[in-house]
Scaffold this active site. Structure first.
Site, PDB file in Angstrom:
ATOM      1  N   ARG A  74       2.297 -12.331  31.347  1.00  0.00           N
ATOM      2  CA  ARG A  74       1.475 -11.186  31.756  1.00  0.00           C
ATOM      3  C   ARG A  74       2.321  -9.915  31.724  1.00  0.00           C
ATOM      4  O   ARG A  74       3.277  -9.801  32.493  1.00  0.00           O
ATOM      5  CB  ARG A  74       0.886 -11.421  33.144  1.00  0.00           C
ATOM      6  CG  ARG A  74      -0.478 -10.762  33.329  1.00  0.00           C
ATOM      7  CD  ARG A  74      -0.958 -10.834  34.762  1.00  0.00           C
ATOM      8  NE  ARG A  74      -0.131  -9.985  35.600  1.00  0.00           N
ATOM      9  CZ  ARG A  74       0.151 -10.231  36.884  1.00  0.00           C
ATOM     10  NH1 ARG A  74      -0.339 -11.296  37.480  1.00  0.00           N
ATOM     11  NH2 ARG A  74       0.917  -9.406  37.558  1.00  0.00           N
ATOM     12  N   TYR A 125       6.848  -8.171  42.899  1.00  0.00           N
ATOM     13  CA  TYR A 125       7.140  -9.596  42.692  1.00  0.00           C
ATOM     14  C   TYR A 125       7.584  -9.959  41.276  1.00  0.00           C
ATOM     15  O   TYR A 125       8.179 -10.994  41.051  1.00  0.00           O
ATOM     16  CB  TYR A 125       5.915 -10.461  43.086  1.00  0.00           C
ATOM     17  CG  TYR A 125       4.647 -10.159  42.307  1.00  0.00           C
ATOM     18  CD1 TYR A 125       4.409 -10.725  41.060  1.00  0.00           C
ATOM     19  CD2 TYR A 125       3.673  -9.306  42.838  1.00  0.00           C
ATOM     20  CE1 TYR A 125       3.254 -10.450  40.352  1.00  0.00           C
ATOM     21  CE2 TYR A 125       2.503  -9.020  42.131  1.00  0.00           C
ATOM     22  CZ  TYR A 125       2.302  -9.590  40.895  1.00  0.00           C
ATOM     23  OH  TYR A 125       1.147  -9.315  40.189  1.00  0.00           O
ATOM     24  N   HIS A 150      -1.940  -7.595  37.414  1.00  0.00           N
ATOM     25  CA  HIS A 150      -3.063  -8.538  37.444  1.00  0.00           C
ATOM     26  C   HIS A 150      -4.378  -7.792  37.240  1.00  0.00           C
ATOM     27  O   HIS A 150      -5.244  -8.225  36.489  1.00  0.00           O
ATOM     28  CB  HIS A 150      -3.063  -9.256  38.798  1.00  0.00           C
ATOM     29  CG  HIS A 150      -4.326 -10.011  39.074  1.00  0.00           C
ATOM     30  ND1 HIS A 150      -4.627 -11.206  38.462  1.00  0.00           N
ATOM     31  CD2 HIS A 150      -5.380  -9.733  39.885  1.00  0.00           C
ATOM     32  CE1 HIS A 150      -5.807 -11.635  38.895  1.00  0.00           C
ATOM     33  NE2 HIS A 150      -6.280 -10.754  39.746  1.00  0.00           N
TER      34      HIS A 150
END
Ligand SMILES: Cc1ncc(C[n+]2csc(CCOP(=O)(O)OP(=O)(O)O)c2C)c(N)n1
Ligand SMILES: [Mg+2]
Length: 342
Positions: free
Chosen positions: A242, A255, A246
């Protein structure tokens, strides 16, 4: 299939003409443009929270290219714009992200099911539809798209198991972007690969480079051939990383390894395919520019059309949920109308 122009040689997919190669390019650019414009529209307050799919385009375009129009697509929110590849208007999908009823469509018009936001709940729906096609003696198959995180959900297991037992013509397409919001793949599963899970269902599991549109196409084409031959489902694990948040409401810097993200961006799928086509001598800079301009025009027209829709009736929020709505709904709706000034 796609090399690096240096030490890794390019491959070739049998049966794809120059026309096919260029059409795949048009699809990739269409999806990329939709995604990049949507992030801008979100920032401008013109659509709501949006699930970015930047660098997932090869998985979507490559797999859909292996389908026929009669085959059914079951998207998750990560594949929200996949219907574009079937001709679904951009304004419809933009309206969906605006929370407007103009964003609803009849799945049977496009053979594209509703965008599924609950994780994995569409996998049993896709399995059921595929089984139904088989029972009716029709040739069509179904493909369900879901993430790495979805493979930990009961719905995934139920759908995969059911389809395998019934030998339903289903393709289980996992976009393994190695994150489920902030949960990394290592925290998601003890399996070595997600494709390994197929063994437990007694079906084939294949792993493919999710940033290589031709490899995805070929893997899906083989899965579709198995499905049509009555051999049942295949689990495809398309591996990527990714490279975007998100969704527009997420700040991954808390993170994610940002250096890794930058590395991934360098091998992103649209640029890789364009470089491949240029090495083949199939795509010129001018032709690529024309394809981008066409996609940008489509998006401009799409957002204008979505914004021209009259505001939705807030009463819709309360309808279609209960046969006998609780009395409190009346007060709630009146309150909402008062706040909205309508
Ligand atoms: C049943 C359910 N549980 C939790 C959520 C909240 N949620 C939204 S996205 C997401 C992560 C899913 O990750 P993955 O399956 O890897 O898909 P990706 O977003 O990476 O495409 C979660 C847990 C949800 N939408 N549905
Ligand atoms: Mg994921």
């Amino acid at each position: 299939m796609i090399g690096d122009g240096e030490s890794i040689p390019d491959g070739e997919v049998e049966g794809l003409s120059e026309q096919d190669l260029l059409e795949l390019h048009r699809w990739l650019v269409l999806l990329r443009t939709y995604d990049e414009r949507s992030v801008v529209y979100h920032r401008q307050g013109r659509i709501g929270t949006y699930a970015i799919y930047w660098n997932h385009e090869a998985m979507q375009a490559g797999s859909v290219y292996a389908l026929e129009r009669e085959d059914w697509i079951f998207p998750s929110y990560r594949e929200s714009a996949i219907g574009l590849l079937r001709g679904l208007p951009a304004s419809t999908i933009l309206s969906w992200w605006r929370g407007h009823p103009a964003g609803w469509w009849n799945p049977a018009d496009w053979n594209v099911a509703s965008i599924c936001v609950p994780i994995g709940t569409h996998v049993p729906h896709a399995a059921g539809l595929a089984w139904g096609k088989k029972l009716r003696g029709e040739n069509a198959c179904a493909i369900a798209y879901f993430g790495d995180g979805a493979t930990s959900e009961g719905s995934f297991h139920e759908g995969a198991n059911f389809a395998a037992v019934m030998r339903a013509p289903l393709i289980l397409f996992c976009n393994n972007n190695q994150w489920a919001i902030s949960t990394p793949l290592e925290a998601q599963t003890a399996a070595e690969t997600l494709a390994d899970k197929a063994v437990g269902y007694g079906i084939p599991g294949v792993r493919v480079d999710g940033a290589d549109v031709l490899a995805v196409y070929e893997a899906t084409r083989e899965a579709v051939a198995r499905a049509r031959a009555g051999e049942g489902p295949t689990l495809i694990e398309a591996v990527t990383y990714r490279a975007a948040p998100h969704a527009t409401a997420d700040d991954p810097s808390a993170y994610i390894d940002l250096e890794r993200v930058e590395e991934e961006k360098e091998r992103e799928c649209v640029g890789r395919y364009e470089a491949y086509l240029k090495r083949l001598g199939v795509l010129s800079d001018e032709a690529a520019e024309a394809v981008r301009a066409e996609a940008a025009d489509l998006m401009r027209a799409g957002i204008a059309e979505a914004e021209a829709e009259p505001p939705a009736d807030p009463g819709l929020l309360f309808e279609h949920a209960y046969a006998d709505p609780p009395a409190s709904f009346q007060q709630d709706l009146a309150e909402l109308r008062r706040i909205l000034g309508g």
